[in-house]
Motif scaffolding. Structure first.
Motif, PDB file in Angstrom:
ATOM      1  N   ALA A 162       0.836  -1.208   0.000  1.00  0.00           N
ATOM      2  CA  ALA A 162       0.000   0.000   0.000  1.00  0.00           C
ATOM      3  C   ALA A 162       0.869   1.257   0.000  1.00  0.00           C
ATOM      4  N   GLN A 163       1.942   1.260   0.780  1.00  0.00           N
ATOM      5  CA  GLN A 163       2.838   2.418   0.809  1.00  0.00           C
ATOM      6  C   GLN A 163       3.544   2.599  -0.533  1.00  0.00           C
ATOM      7  N   MET A 164       3.960   1.494  -1.135  1.00  0.00           N
ATOM      8  CA  MET A 164       4.599   1.566  -2.449  1.00  0.00           C
ATOM      9  C   MET A 164       3.646   2.178  -3.478  1.00  0.00           C
ATOM     10  N   CYS A 165       2.397   1.740  -3.469  1.00  0.00           N
ATOM     11  CA  CYS A 165       1.412   2.270  -4.413  1.00  0.00           C
ATOM     12  C   CYS A 165       1.199   3.767  -4.186  1.00  0.00           C
ATOM     13  N   SER A 166       1.104   4.161  -2.934  1.00  0.00           N
ATOM     14  CA  SER A 166       0.931   5.571  -2.596  1.00  0.00           C
ATOM     15  C   SER A 166       2.133   6.395  -3.057  1.00  0.00           C
ATOM     16  N   ASP A 167       3.333   5.870  -2.830  1.00  0.00           N
ATOM     17  CA  ASP A 167       4.550   6.563  -3.258  1.00  0.00           C
ATOM     18  C   ASP A 167       4.617   6.700  -4.781  1.00  0.00           C
ATOM     19  N   LEU A 168       4.226   5.655  -5.498  1.00  0.00           N
ATOM     20  CA  LEU A 168       4.236   5.718  -6.963  1.00  0.00           C
ATOM     21  C   LEU A 168       3.255   6.763  -7.483  1.00  0.00           C
ATOM     22  N   GLU A 169       2.081   6.852  -6.868  1.00  0.00           N
ATOM     23  CA  GLU A 169       1.110   7.862  -7.294  1.00  0.00           C
ATOM     24  C   GLU A 169       1.619   9.273  -7.002  1.00  0.00           C
ATOM     25  N   ALA A 170       2.271   9.460  -5.852  1.00  0.00           N
ATOM     26  CA  ALA A 170       2.834  10.770  -5.512  1.00  0.00           C
ATOM     27  C   ALA A 170       3.932  11.149  -6.505  1.00  0.00           C
ATOM     28  N   LEU A 171       4.751  10.193  -6.868  1.00  0.00           N
ATOM     29  CA  LEU A 171       5.804  10.434  -7.847  1.00  0.00           C
ATOM     30  C   LEU A 171       5.210  10.830  -9.195  1.00  0.00           C
ATOM     31  N   GLN A 172       4.149  10.181  -9.570  1.00  0.00           N
ATOM     32  CA  GLN A 172       3.493  10.485 -10.836  1.00  0.00           C
ATOM     33  C   GLN A 172       2.964  11.924 -10.830  1.00  0.00           C
ATOM     34  N   ARG A 173       2.424  12.372  -9.704  1.00  0.00           N
ATOM     35  CA  ARG A 173       1.898  13.739  -9.627  1.00  0.00           C
ATOM     36  C   ARG A 173       3.024  14.778  -9.735  1.00  0.00           C
ATOM     37  N   THR A 174       4.160  14.510  -9.114  1.00  0.00           N
ATOM     38  CA  THR A 174       5.251  15.483  -9.146  1.00  0.00           C
ATOM     39  C   THR A 174       5.986  15.480 -10.486  1.00  0.00           C
ATOM     40  N   ARG A 175       6.072  14.351 -11.116  1.00  0.00           N
ATOM     41  CA  ARG A 175       6.794  14.253 -12.394  1.00  0.00           C
ATOM     42  C   ARG A 175       5.866  14.376 -13.594  1.00  0.00           C
ATOM     43  N   GLN A 176       4.587  14.234 -13.366  1.00  0.00           N
ATOM     44  CA  GLN A 176       3.590  14.274 -14.427  1.00  0.00           C
ATOM     45  C   GLN A 176       3.944  13.324 -15.564  1.00  0.00           C
ATOM     46  N   SER A 177       4.301  12.125 -15.171  1.00  0.00           N
ATOM     47  CA  SER A 177       4.631  11.103 -16.166  1.00  0.00           C
ATOM     48  C   SER A 177       3.734   9.887 -15.932  1.00  0.00           C
ATOM     49  N   ALA A 178       3.754   8.999 -16.869  1.00  0.00           N
ATOM     50  CA  ALA A 178       2.909   7.809 -16.787  1.00  0.00           C
ATOM     51  C   ALA A 178       3.379   6.885 -15.654  1.00  0.00           C
ATOM     52  N   LEU A 179       2.433   6.229 -15.032  1.00  0.00           N
ATOM     53  CA  LEU A 179       2.745   5.265 -13.994  1.00  0.00           C
ATOM     54  C   LEU A 179       3.102   3.917 -14.606  1.00  0.00           C
ATOM     55  N   PRO A 180       3.946   3.161 -13.932  1.00  0.00           N
ATOM     56  CA  PRO A 180       4.186   1.792 -14.399  1.00  0.00           C
ATOM     57  C   PRO A 180       2.935   0.956 -14.146  1.00  0.00           C
ATOM     58  N   LYS A 181       2.781  -0.109 -14.872  1.00  0.00           N
ATOM     59  CA  LYS A 181       1.670  -1.031 -14.657  1.00  0.00           C
ATOM     60  C   LYS A 181       2.184  -2.263 -13.925  1.00  0.00           C
ATOM     61  N   ILE A 182       1.563  -2.590 -12.826  1.00  0.00           N
ATOM     62  CA  ILE A 182       1.954  -3.760 -12.044  1.00  0.00           C
ATOM     63  C   ILE A 182       1.243  -4.970 -12.630  1.00  0.00           C
ATOM     64  N   ARG A 183       2.017  -5.935 -13.088  1.00  0.00           N
ATOM     65  CA  ARG A 183       1.462  -7.143 -13.694  1.00  0.00           C
ATOM     66  C   ARG A 183       1.455  -8.321 -12.732  1.00  0.00           C
ATOM     67  N   GLN A 184       2.330  -8.279 -11.734  1.00  0.00           N
ATOM     68  CA  GLN A 184       2.399  -9.411 -10.801  1.00  0.00           C
ATOM     69  C   GLN A 184       3.068  -8.973  -9.508  1.00  0.00           C
TER      70      GLN A 184
END
Length: 70
Positions: free
Chosen positions: A41-63
């Motif tokens: 959950a923390q990793m997902c939250s951190d990735l979303e925060a990074l996406q907002r600051t960098r305004q770039s596409a998020l990676p897709k988690i496949r597994q």
């Protein structure tokens, strides 16, 4: 991971998880023990925060899978 925790992650972080039918996470879910929930959950939250600051596409988690499960 139990179904309640998994469903919460899938609903809260829809943009992160790969919805493709051939993605292992779609077929098998999150394959780790419940203790990993807080870390994931923390990793997902951190990735979303990074996406907002960098305004770039998020990676897709496949597994997400534990190597050894007892």
């Amino acid at each position: 991971m139990n179904r309640t925790q998994q469903d919460y992650l899938f609903q809260s972080f829809r943009e992160l998880f790969d919805p493709a039918n051939d993605a292992p996470i779609t077929q098998w879910g999150i394959e780790v023990q419940d203790g990993w929930y807080v870390i994931i959950a923390q990793m997902c939250s951190d990735l979303e925060a990074l996406q907002r600051t960098r305004q770039s596409a998020l990676p897709k988690i496949r597994q997400i899978k534990g190597r050894f499960q007892f």
